[in-house]
Scaffold this motif. Structure first.
Motif, mmCIF file in Angstrom:
data_model
loop_
_atom_site.group_PDB
_atom_site.id
_atom_site.type_symbol
_atom_site.label_atom_id
_atom_site.label_comp_id
_atom_site.label_asym_id
_atom_site.label_seq_id
_atom_site.Cartn_x
_atom_site.Cartn_y
_atom_site.Cartn_z
ATOM 1 N N VAL A 44 0.849 -1.201 0.000
ATOM 2 C CA VAL A 44 0.000 0.000 0.000
ATOM 3 C C VAL A 44 0.884 1.250 0.000
ATOM 4 O O VAL A 44 0.692 2.172 -0.799
ATOM 5 C CB VAL A 44 -0.942 0.005 1.226
ATOM 6 N N GLU A 45 1.884 1.257 0.876
ATOM 7 C CA GLU A 45 2.785 2.410 0.958
ATOM 8 C C GLU A 45 3.493 2.646 -0.379
ATOM 9 O O GLU A 45 3.602 3.782 -0.841
ATOM 10 C CB GLU A 45 3.813 2.183 2.076
ATOM 11 N N GLU A 46 3.954 1.563 -1.008
ATOM 12 C CA GLU A 46 4.678 1.710 -2.273
ATOM 13 C C GLU A 46 3.757 2.267 -3.360
ATOM 14 O O GLU A 46 4.170 3.106 -4.157
ATOM 15 C CB GLU A 46 5.274 0.364 -2.702
ATOM 16 N N ALA A 47 2.512 1.802 -3.366
ATOM 17 C CA ALA A 47 1.543 2.315 -4.349
ATOM 18 C C ALA A 47 1.362 3.821 -4.172
ATOM 19 O O ALA A 47 1.370 4.584 -5.143
ATOM 20 C CB ALA A 47 0.206 1.584 -4.195
ATOM 21 N N VAL A 48 1.224 4.250 -2.920
ATOM 22 C CA VAL A 48 1.005 5.672 -2.640
ATOM 23 C C VAL A 48 2.261 6.471 -3.002
ATOM 24 O O VAL A 48 2.189 7.577 -3.539
ATOM 25 C CB VAL A 48 0.580 5.871 -1.164
ATOM 26 N N ARG A 49 3.438 5.892 -2.743
ATOM 27 C CA ARG A 49 4.683 6.593 -3.102
ATOM 28 C C ARG A 49 4.812 6.766 -4.611
ATOM 29 O O ARG A 49 5.306 7.791 -5.086
ATOM 30 C CB ARG A 49 5.903 5.841 -2.561
ATOM 31 N N ARG A 79 -4.644 5.414 4.285
ATOM 32 C CA ARG A 79 -3.202 5.539 4.045
ATOM 33 C C ARG A 79 -2.907 6.134 2.669
ATOM 34 O O ARG A 79 -1.765 6.121 2.226
ATOM 35 C CB ARG A 79 -2.533 4.172 4.158
ATOM 36 N N GLY A 80 -3.935 6.571 1.948
ATOM 37 C CA GLY A 80 -3.672 7.318 0.717
ATOM 38 C C GLY A 80 -4.200 6.701 -0.566
ATOM 39 O O GLY A 80 -4.011 7.273 -1.641
ATOM 40 N N CYS A 81 -4.848 5.520 -0.498
ATOM 41 C CA CYS A 81 -5.451 4.974 -1.710
ATOM 42 C C CYS A 81 -6.675 5.810 -2.076
ATOM 43 O O CYS A 81 -7.292 6.445 -1.219
ATOM 44 C CB CYS A 81 -5.848 3.512 -1.511
ATOM 45 N N ASP A 82 -7.034 5.808 -3.379
ATOM 46 C CA ASP A 82 -8.104 6.696 -3.853
ATOM 47 C C ASP A 82 -9.465 6.021 -3.912
ATOM 48 O O ASP A 82 -10.485 6.655 -3.709
ATOM 49 C CB ASP A 82 -7.758 7.215 -5.256
ATOM 50 N N SER A 83 -9.492 4.743 -4.283
ATOM 51 C CA SER A 83 -10.776 4.051 -4.397
ATOM 52 C C SER A 83 -10.588 2.599 -3.971
ATOM 53 O O SER A 83 -9.452 2.123 -3.865
ATOM 54 C CB SER A 83 -11.304 4.143 -5.825
ATOM 55 N N ALA A 84 -11.730 1.929 -3.726
ATOM 56 C CA ALA A 84 -11.654 0.586 -3.148
ATOM 57 C C ALA A 84 -12.683 -0.335 -3.777
ATOM 58 O O ALA A 84 -13.799 0.081 -4.073
ATOM 59 C CB ALA A 84 -11.877 0.666 -1.638
ATOM 60 N N VAL A 85 -12.266 -1.596 -3.978
ATOM 61 C CA VAL A 85 -13.168 -2.608 -4.518
ATOM 62 C C VAL A 85 -13.151 -3.833 -3.610
ATOM 63 O O VAL A 85 -12.075 -4.350 -3.268
ATOM 64 C CB VAL A 85 -12.760 -3.029 -5.952
ATOM 65 N N LEU A 86 -14.352 -4.294 -3.233
ATOM 66 C CA LEU A 86 -14.498 -5.514 -2.432
ATOM 67 C C LEU A 86 -15.098 -6.601 -3.315
ATOM 68 O O LEU A 86 -16.171 -6.418 -3.890
ATOM 69 C CB LEU A 86 -15.427 -5.246 -1.239
ATOM 70 N N LEU A 87 -14.387 -7.717 -3.429
ATOM 71 C CA LEU A 87 -14.944 -8.890 -4.104
ATOM 72 C C LEU A 87 -15.558 -9.757 -3.020
ATOM 73 O O LEU A 87 -14.864 -10.149 -2.078
ATOM 74 C CB LEU A 87 -13.859 -9.665 -4.845
ATOM 75 N N THR A 88 -16.832 -10.059 -3.158
ATOM 76 C CA THR A 88 -17.470 -10.755 -2.042
ATOM 77 C C THR A 88 -18.589 -11.676 -2.516
ATOM 78 O O THR A 88 -18.906 -11.716 -3.711
ATOM 79 C CB THR A 88 -17.987 -9.711 -1.015
ATOM 80 N N GLY A 89 -19.158 -12.395 -1.570
ATOM 81 C CA GLY A 89 -20.253 -13.325 -1.868
ATOM 82 C C GLY A 89 -19.786 -14.754 -1.718
ATOM 83 O O GLY A 89 -18.597 -15.059 -1.854
#
Lengths: 263, 321
Positions: A44-49, A79-89
């Motif tokens: 996550v940190e590396e993505a934001v960097r 921590r700085g990500c812009d959007s989020a996706v949950l795969l579920t079910g």
């Protein structure tokens, strides 16, 4: 311009002392505290960097889990990500790494349909399954190149990345054409803590939810854990105490020779 | 006809001793299932192929193509995939190192195979491995005709060499596909040090080592024993020793025959990486700490006084033997 980055994370038990249900042989996870898998914090940190280095970049955090596992997405958003996706079910939950990586790859493909994904980032391994193969498997479904054990992304733009891979005997430098998948190790950075503003924003963020129907297929596992069990108990050891260092050293070397542990 | 397939990976042209363990495990599987033992040997020479035959392979397919001197996942995977698609193995055995884990993911997807990493035992249809950082063992079963397994180092007895044993050796014709990953350069680190994953013995230092100077003493101790040098997270985070030596949750998982923990109290995150060691020696002033409680042999005392005496004692015995 900029890179569209997907970082894959997992919500895992934050305690390592888990118990097994003796009737089913399966791990009891009810009631345990869950948190972001510690090694995913580096991804996550590396993505934001990278987002901070390459203007115009975006970071989408992706997980497969239950409704409760959304917490891990909000943590990554804070921590700085812009959007989020949950795969579920039910059709997606409980799969092996083969099924899980197939679902993650399908989600990345679906995101790429909206705007092309350049890079998928992963932690070294999870602290529950410990396999460390999901980065490679996800890349294989996508026919992307993949490098794991990455300790440094020396340079990156929309078309290529130069990465340092920690091998057992030293460091390989590898040039990757994007899109690609990268598995990180702890040495890659020092994750920062979520900011207060990040936490506030994460609380209100909308989370995209996709089920197997949205992905258009039901992944199938190829391996399952038939049963789990505690490792064999270590018998009580021998204690060497008292006397001069020379005497203790002599007794230790005797004990090692007796056990054929010195050659 | 089906087979058992061992993937023998050289590192920069040198054979990897874990290959002998893969051949040992593969031979046992082949005998039990009455299948031939096949090995694919990458980045190698004909002499190295001969050694694989002498260590139990019935057939060795090898290539020394110049593009394979260093590890590029896509190229190596291409060779194993081409072999597996032709030979239809029931099991593909790989080492549990960076190369093995990289390949395993790609192979499993392309061959629609179940996958288990860090396997420590093979028992009928099951593969046994640790999960939850060594706190639990898992028996994994498969529903696919092909199984991709990476084997934990030191868990399987290495195949012995029988000179004169015969088998088929075939050189593969390999034409590398164009890849989107390209090897640029290699920088060796700390020449002469033994890698943690391949070591029969490991000497590890924790907070009690006190600093980089303390690790000089530990390095000498490791050298005397022919052991690798490990460290706890506390020691690495303090900057006393590089990360590649770290054993534990966020470092390497090891299972040597002998693990000597010096000034390491046995934090749960460290124990997660070494609890599979066959024998643990703990050297610590605190007799009550978790590492001393877990140890096969617990030595109570100051490591700065004890280790020089132990080094002298070992040298003395070696001279006497």
């Amino acid at each position: 311009m900029g890179l569209n980055i997907v970082v894959c994370v997992k919500n895992t038990p934050s305690t390592l002392s888990v118990e097994v249900d003796s009737s089913t042989g399966q791990v009891k996870t009810e009631g345990l505290l869950f948190a972001i898998n510690p090694l995913d914090e580096y991804a996550v940190e590396e993505a934001v960097r990278i987002k901070e280095r390459v203007p115009g970049s975006t970071v989408t955090v992706l997980t497969l889990g239950s409704e409760a596992d959304q917490a891990v997405l909000r943590e990554a958003l804070s921590r700085g990500c812009d959007s989020a996706v949950l795969l579920t079910g039910p059709e997606l939950l409980g799969g092996d790494t083969y099924a899980t990586s197939q679902a993650l790859a399908a989600a990345i493909r679906k995101l790429s349909g909206q705007k092309p994904v350049h890079l998928a980032l992963f932690g070294k391994n999870t602290n529950d399954g410990n396999s460390g193969v999901v980065a490679g498997q996800t890349a294989a479904w996508l026919d992307w190149p993949c490098v794991i054990s990455v300790k440094k992304i020396e340079s990156i733009d929309e078309s290529a990345a130069l990465v340092w891979r920690m091998m057992e005997d030293g460091i390989d430098k590898i040039k990757l054409q994007l899109p690609a998948a990268i598995g990180t190790i702890k040495e890659i950075n020092e994750p920062r803590l979520p900011s207060l503003r990040g936490k506030m924003a994460a609380k209100k963020a909308a989370i995209t939810k996709w089920t197997a129907a949205d992905l258009g297929f039901k992944p199938e596992s190829k391996a399952r854990i038939a049963r789990s069990s505690p490792p064999p108990h270590r018998p009580a050891g021998q204690r060497l105490e008292g006397g001069t260092p020379e005497e203790l050293a002599r007794r230790l070397v005797d004990a090692l020779l007796e056990r054929k542990l010195l050659s | 006809m089906s087979s058992i397939l061992v993937v023998a990976l050289n590192q920069r042209g040198q054979s990897n001793p874990q290959t002998w363990e893969l051949l040992g495990a593969g031979r046992a599987l082949a005998d039990a299932s009455k299948q031939p033992l096949l090995a694919v040997l990458i980045g190698a020479t004909a002499q190295q192929a001969q050694e694989l035959v002498e260590r139990g392979a019935d057939r060795v397919l090898w290539t020394g193509h110049p593009t394979l001197q260093n590890f590029v996942n896509e190229l190596y995977a291409q060779i194993v995939l081409e072999t597996a698609q032709k030979e239809k193995p029931s099991h593909i055995l790989l080492p549990s190192n960076v190369m093995g884990r990289s390949l395993a993911g790609r192979l499993a997807v392309k061959l629609e195979a179940g996958l288990a990493t860090d396997v420590s035992r093979l028992d009928g249809g099951h593969a046994e491995r640790n999960h939850y950082n060594g706190n639990l063992k898992a028996a994994v079963e498969f529903s696919s005709p092909i199984r991709v397994l990476t084997l934990q180092p030191m868990a399987f007895a290495p195949a012995l060499r029988h000179s004169g044993r015969s088998g088929k050796i075939e050189e593969l014709s390999f034409s590398p596909a164009s890849t989107r990953a390209e090897f640029v350069s290699f920088q060796a680190e700390e020449a002469g040090e033994i890698d943690l994953g391949a070591a029969e013995g490991i000497v590890t230092g924790g907070r009690g080592v006190g600093g980089a100077d303390g690790f000089k003493l530990l390095r000498e101790f490791a050298h005397t024993l022919g052991a690798a040098l490990g460290a706890t997270r506390a020691a690495v985070d303090s900057g006393w020793i590089p990360y590649r030596h770290q054993v534990g949750l966020t470092g390497r998982t090891v299972s040597p025959k002998l693990y000597i923990a010096c000034g390491a109290s046995g934090q749960i995150q460290h124990m997660a990486g070494m609890s599979g060691s066959a024998n643990i020696v703990a050297i610590n002033t605190d007799a009550g700490c978790p590492m001393m409680q877990q140890a096969t042999i617990a030595v109570v005392g100051d490591l700065f006084q004890l280790i020089p005496s132990i080094i002298t004692e070992i040298k003395k015995r070696k001279g006497a033997l």
